[in-house]
Design an enzyme around this catalytic site. Structure first.
Site, PDB file in Angstrom:
ATOM      1  N   SER A 113      42.236  -2.588 -43.745  1.00  0.00           N
ATOM      2  CA  SER A 113      43.285  -3.315 -43.029  1.00  0.00           C
ATOM      3  C   SER A 113      44.002  -4.331 -43.903  1.00  0.00           C
ATOM      4  O   SER A 113      44.599  -3.974 -44.903  1.00  0.00           O
ATOM      5  CB  SER A 113      42.660  -3.971 -41.792  1.00  0.00           C
ATOM      6  OG  SER A 113      43.651  -4.529 -40.996  1.00  0.00           O
ATOM      7  N   HIS A 114      43.907  -5.591 -43.539  1.00  0.00           N
ATOM      8  CA  HIS A 114      44.664  -6.645 -44.219  1.00  0.00           C
ATOM      9  C   HIS A 114      43.898  -7.233 -45.398  1.00  0.00           C
ATOM     10  O   HIS A 114      44.373  -8.163 -46.028  1.00  0.00           O
ATOM     11  CB  HIS A 114      44.959  -7.747 -43.198  1.00  0.00           C
ATOM     12  CG  HIS A 114      43.720  -8.154 -42.461  1.00  0.00           C
ATOM     13  ND1 HIS A 114      43.169  -7.365 -41.479  1.00  0.00           N
ATOM     14  CD2 HIS A 114      42.896  -9.198 -42.606  1.00  0.00           C
ATOM     15  CE1 HIS A 114      42.051  -7.934 -41.034  1.00  0.00           C
ATOM     16  NE2 HIS A 114      41.867  -9.052 -41.710  1.00  0.00           N
ATOM     17  N   ASP A 278      50.750  -5.169 -41.852  1.00  0.00           N
ATOM     18  CA  ASP A 278      49.635  -5.373 -42.778  1.00  0.00           C
ATOM     19  C   ASP A 278      49.290  -4.114 -43.571  1.00  0.00           C
ATOM     20  O   ASP A 278      50.008  -3.115 -43.536  1.00  0.00           O
ATOM     21  CB  ASP A 278      48.408  -5.875 -42.021  1.00  0.00           C
ATOM     22  CG  ASP A 278      47.774  -4.775 -41.179  1.00  0.00           C
ATOM     23  OD1 ASP A 278      48.525  -3.899 -40.702  1.00  0.00           O
ATOM     24  OD2 ASP A 278      46.549  -4.790 -41.004  1.00  0.00           O
ATOM     25  N   ASP A 280      47.293  -1.568 -43.302  1.00  0.00           N
ATOM     26  CA  ASP A 280      47.232  -0.242 -42.675  1.00  0.00           C
ATOM     27  C   ASP A 280      48.223  -0.086 -41.525  1.00  0.00           C
ATOM     28  O   ASP A 280      48.168   0.899 -40.789  1.00  0.00           O
ATOM     29  CB  ASP A 280      45.805   0.063 -42.195  1.00  0.00           C
ATOM     30  CG  ASP A 280      45.340  -0.910 -41.130  1.00  0.00           C
ATOM     31  OD1 ASP A 280      45.814  -2.066 -41.129  1.00  0.00           O
ATOM     32  OD2 ASP A 280      44.509  -0.525 -40.285  1.00  0.00           O
ATOM     33  N   ASP A 282      48.806  -1.790 -38.664  1.00  0.00           N
ATOM     34  CA  ASP A 282      48.566  -2.030 -37.239  1.00  0.00           C
ATOM     35  C   ASP A 282      48.888  -3.453 -36.797  1.00  0.00           C
ATOM     36  O   ASP A 282      48.953  -3.726 -35.608  1.00  0.00           O
ATOM     37  CB  ASP A 282      47.146  -1.607 -36.821  1.00  0.00           C
ATOM     38  CG  ASP A 282      46.059  -2.314 -37.592  1.00  0.00           C
ATOM     39  OD1 ASP A 282      46.384  -3.111 -38.502  1.00  0.00           O
ATOM     40  OD2 ASP A 282      44.868  -2.059 -37.308  1.00  0.00           O
ATOM     41  N   ARG A 283      49.067  -4.372 -37.748  1.00  0.00           N
ATOM     42  CA  ARG A 283      49.396  -5.754 -37.361  1.00  0.00           C
ATOM     43  C   ARG A 283      50.894  -6.004 -37.462  1.00  0.00           C
ATOM     44  O   ARG A 283      51.604  -5.281 -38.169  1.00  0.00           O
ATOM     45  CB  ARG A 283      48.692  -6.752 -38.273  1.00  0.00           C
ATOM     46  CG  ARG A 283      47.203  -6.712 -38.140  1.00  0.00           C
ATOM     47  CD  ARG A 283      46.559  -7.819 -38.939  1.00  0.00           C
ATOM     48  NE  ARG A 283      45.147  -7.863 -38.586  1.00  0.00           N
ATOM     49  CZ  ARG A 283      44.338  -8.881 -38.780  1.00  0.00           C
ATOM     50  NH1 ARG A 283      44.805  -9.965 -39.364  1.00  0.00           N
ATOM     51  NH2 ARG A 283      43.080  -8.834 -38.422  1.00  0.00           N
ATOM     52  N   GLU A 365      45.393 -12.268 -30.582  1.00  0.00           N
ATOM     53  CA  GLU A 365      46.045 -13.368 -31.286  1.00  0.00           C
ATOM     54  C   GLU A 365      46.177 -13.080 -32.789  1.00  0.00           C
ATOM     55  O   GLU A 365      46.954 -13.718 -33.463  1.00  0.00           O
ATOM     56  CB  GLU A 365      45.283 -14.671 -31.069  1.00  0.00           C
ATOM     57  CG  GLU A 365      43.778 -14.632 -31.315  1.00  0.00           C
ATOM     58  CD  GLU A 365      43.351 -14.360 -32.717  1.00  0.00           C
ATOM     59  OE1 GLU A 365      43.987 -14.920 -33.621  1.00  0.00           O
ATOM     60  OE2 GLU A 365      42.392 -13.587 -32.911  1.00  0.00           O
ATOM     61  N   LYS A 377      46.251  -0.822 -32.279  1.00  0.00           N
ATOM     62  CA  LYS A 377      47.382  -1.728 -32.268  1.00  0.00           C
ATOM     63  C   LYS A 377      48.413  -1.167 -33.238  1.00  0.00           C
ATOM     64  O   LYS A 377      48.081  -0.361 -34.107  1.00  0.00           O
ATOM     65  CB  LYS A 377      46.959  -3.135 -32.637  1.00  0.00           C
ATOM     66  CG  LYS A 377      46.268  -3.286 -33.963  1.00  0.00           C
ATOM     67  CD  LYS A 377      45.745  -4.706 -34.070  1.00  0.00           C
ATOM     68  CE  LYS A 377      44.979  -4.909 -35.349  1.00  0.00           C
ATOM     69  NZ  LYS A 377      43.560  -5.185 -35.101  1.00  0.00           N
TER      70      LYS A 377
HETATM   71  C1  G1P Z   1      39.805  -9.585 -36.938  1.00  0.00           C
HETATM   72  C2  G1P Z   1      40.589 -10.130 -35.758  1.00  0.00           C
HETATM   73  C3  G1P Z   1      40.478  -9.187 -34.591  1.00  0.00           C
HETATM   74  C4  G1P Z   1      40.939  -7.796 -35.010  1.00  0.00           C
HETATM   75  C5  G1P Z   1      40.171  -7.348 -36.244  1.00  0.00           C
HETATM   76  C6  G1P Z   1      40.703  -6.024 -36.784  1.00  0.00           C
HETATM   77  O1  G1P Z   1      38.448  -9.471 -36.590  1.00  0.00           O
HETATM   78  O2  G1P Z   1      40.140 -11.414 -35.404  1.00  0.00           O
HETATM   79  O3  G1P Z   1      41.243  -9.676 -33.529  1.00  0.00           O
HETATM   80  O4  G1P Z   1      40.743  -6.874 -33.972  1.00  0.00           O
HETATM   81  O5  G1P Z   1      40.295  -8.320 -37.276  1.00  0.00           O
HETATM   82  O6  G1P Z   1      42.028  -6.124 -37.202  1.00  0.00           O
HETATM   83  P1  G1P Z   1      37.358 -10.567 -36.991  1.00  0.00           P
HETATM   84  O7  G1P Z   1      37.438 -10.727 -38.486  1.00  0.00           O
HETATM   85  O8  G1P Z   1      37.772 -11.829 -36.318  1.00  0.00           O
HETATM   86  O9  G1P Z   1      36.065  -9.997 -36.485  1.00  0.00           O
HETATM   87 ZN    ZN Z   2      45.172  -3.655 -39.968  1.00  0.00          ZN
END
Ligand code: G1P
Ligand code: ZN
Length: 544
Positions: A113-114, A278, A280, A282-283, A365, A377
């Site tokens: 992801s990010h 981000d 991948d 999804d954000r 959030e 997402k």
């Molecule tokens: C974080 C975000 C959560 C999201 C997840 C995947 O997870 O807080 O809302 O679904 O990334 O993108 P966390 O690192 O808080 O467990």
């Molecule tokens: Zn992501």
């Protein structure tokens, strides 16, 4: 072709987190590490013989190598066909779209992801089920348990396939179809949004937008949709080429990591609408001229304006937000007379509600927003949703949000992250809160009176599964809240997240900086949890 059974021994750290297994690339590169996890996924599934698997990733370092391993193991385990995004690419929402569209058995997404990418950074792998969404805990627990017992995995000794050639190839008896990673997703977007209105807005001459793809997966998607299909100017997509290390940047669309985009939304040359996605895809982050829309507010605005979008013209069946997400969308749901569900953090908890038709929109959030069009997402979808609203309402982003706050009040909100702190300290902090939660009830801290305090526990309304320890909530009588939880996605030590929120109905204060409006509550959040004592930190690393 002969199936080879390779002897192996278990690793004890393959428990999937909030969103799949995330580790440093070097961890995944250990002999048998990836293979053990992939075999554990396949062994946890039943009934996939001869069926179709979807595989793709966000293009980060090790994406292609991992994908070749997975293809050979999928063939040896008996899948009939694999759909692969050309270049080994598929954004997370596009993978979800493809799984659903072609009725695949499931899919494997390669992404962290990010999180940053590159040989010394992060890699990740997660399994999505046939509904296109992240595997529920029942499956991720089974995968983990199998990973603790694994003694062999199955693969084929065969040459790598060409991942850059659209069309059919074979691995053993398994078909591999390399597909265009963008077109199915772009078609889906075209079926939801009012592309004509959006095209008119983008060609009107007095509207410009900027989309920052952060050198990650959404570059090709944004170019196809915004520039090719909607006629946005060349140059609309910034950092549009997916790079294995994201150009050394941190592909997380927030005020800190999309700094250049944020800076370019002020002053003479600024665009009317800015957005980013981000690693991948999804954000999303949404910006107007000199204006930032918090993800929680964005979800509320989308819900309130949904009927302006053709795909949601019939209205919403319900909405959902993760527990730490602000209560802004609750107010819209109240007004619309629909249900608002509160789920634990992580997209997987929305799946059952979406499948059962209980909700149409949902969000978190953490820059995540989505709907029942896929089961992840979806960053670009959220950007297009905003663009559709802007095209219909012909107002600025800021005007739309201010109008929203004047109608519903503002849920002033911030999240403070303490990254890479010691695991012992973070656990001790949570333990202390848990131990003292009952004593906090009815305590008064100046004007803040605690109404309720607990460790959030969720019972899924559809399958009745229970998820405990989902974050400590301190709920005040005024509807203000402080929430503490530990991240389930990090790869370095522990990350403490503190979520702070307070409703504001005074129209004079709607434009205040949240850090100022919430100053007292922020100080209280540090004091109640002894943050400095447990983490050694005086202030957070990231504020969103
Ligand atoms: C974080 C975000 C959560 C999201 C997840 C995947 O997870 O807080 O809302 O679904 O990334 O993108 P966390 O690192 O808080 O467990
Ligand atoms: Zn992501």
């Amino acid at each position: 072709m002969e199936i080879t059974n390779i002897q192996t021994t278990p690793f004890d750290d393959q428990r999937p987190g909030t969103s799949g297994l995330r580790k440093k690339v070097k961890v995944f590169q250990q002999p048998h590490y990836l293979e053990n996890f992939v075999q554990s996924i396949f062994s946890a599934l039943e009934g996939f013989q001869g069926k179709t698997l979807v595989v793709g990733g966000d293009g980060r370092y090790y994406n292609r190598e991992a994908l070749q391993v997975i293809l050979k193991m999928a063939a040896a385990n008996g899948f009939g066909k694999v759909l692969v995004g050309c270049g080994a690419l598929l954004s997370t929402p596009a993978a979800s779209c493809v799984i659903r569209k072609y009725h695949a058995f499931g899919g494997i997404i390669l992404s962290a992801s990010h999180n940053p990418g590159g040989p010394n950074a992060d890699f990740g792998i997660k399994y999505n089920t046939g509904n296109g969404g992240p595997a529920p805990e029942k499956i991720t627990d089974a995968i983990y348990n199998l990973s603790l017992e694994i003694s062999e995995y199955h693969t084929l000794e065969t040459a790598d396939i060409n991942l850059d050639l659209i069309g059919e190839q074979m691995i053993g008896d398994m078909h591999v179809e390399i597909i265009n990673p963008v077109s199915d997703y772009a078609d889906l977007m075209e079926s939801i949004f009012d592309f004509n209105a959006m095209r008119t807005l983008l060609s009107s001459g007095d509207f410009t937008m900027r989309f920052d793809a952060m050198n990650a997966i959404t570059g090709p998607y944004a170019y196809e949709i915004l520039v090719q299909r909607l006629g946005a100017a060349e140059g609309t997509v910034l950092r549009g080429e997916p790079l294995a290390d994201f150009g050394g940047a941190h592909p997380d669309p927030n005020l800190k990591h999309a700094e250049e985009l944020v800076a370019s939304m002020n002053g003479g040359n600024a665009a009317n609408f800015g957005a980013a996605s981000d690693g991948d895809g999804d954000r999303n982050m949404i910006l107007g001229y000199d204006f930032y829309v918090s993800p929680s507010d964005s979800l509320a605005v989308l819900a309130d304006n949904a009927t302006l979008v053709p795909g949601y013209a019939q209205g919403l069946t319900g909405v959902a937000r993760s527990m730490p997400t602000s209560q802004a969308v609750d107010r819209v749901a109240d007004e619309l007379g629909i249900e608002c569900y509160e789920t634990p953090t992580g997209w997987k908890f929305f799946g059952n509600l979406l499948d059962a038709g209980k909700i149409t929109l949902c969000g978190e959030e953490s820059f995540g927003t989505g709907s029942d069009h896929v089961r992840e997402k979806d960053g670009l979808w959220a950007v297009l949703f905003w663009l559709n609203i802007l095209a219909v309402r012909k107002q600025s982003v800021a005007d739309i949000v201010y109008e929203h706050w004047r109608k519903y009040g503002r849920d002033v909100y911030t999240r403070h992250d303490y990254e890479a702190v010691s695991v012992e300290g973070a656990n001790a902090l949570m333990e202390q809160l848990r131990a003292h939660s009952s004593e906090l009830i009815e305590q008064k801290f100046d004007e803040y009176e605690v109404e309720h305090c607990d460790d959030f526990r969720y019972t899924d309304p559809i399958d009745h599964s229970v998820s405990s320890h989902q974050g400590i909530r301190i709920l005040f009588t005024s509807s203000a809240r402080i929430i503490y939880r530990l991240s389930g996605t990090g790869t370095d030590g522990a990350t403490l997240r503190v979520y702070i929120e307070q409703p504001e109905n005074n129209s004079e204060k709607l434009d205040w900086d949240p850090q100022d409006s919430l100053a007292k509550l922020i100080a209280l959040s540090s004091a109640i949890a002894d943050i400095e004592k447990h983490t050694g930190r005086k202030k957070p690393d990231v504020i969103t």
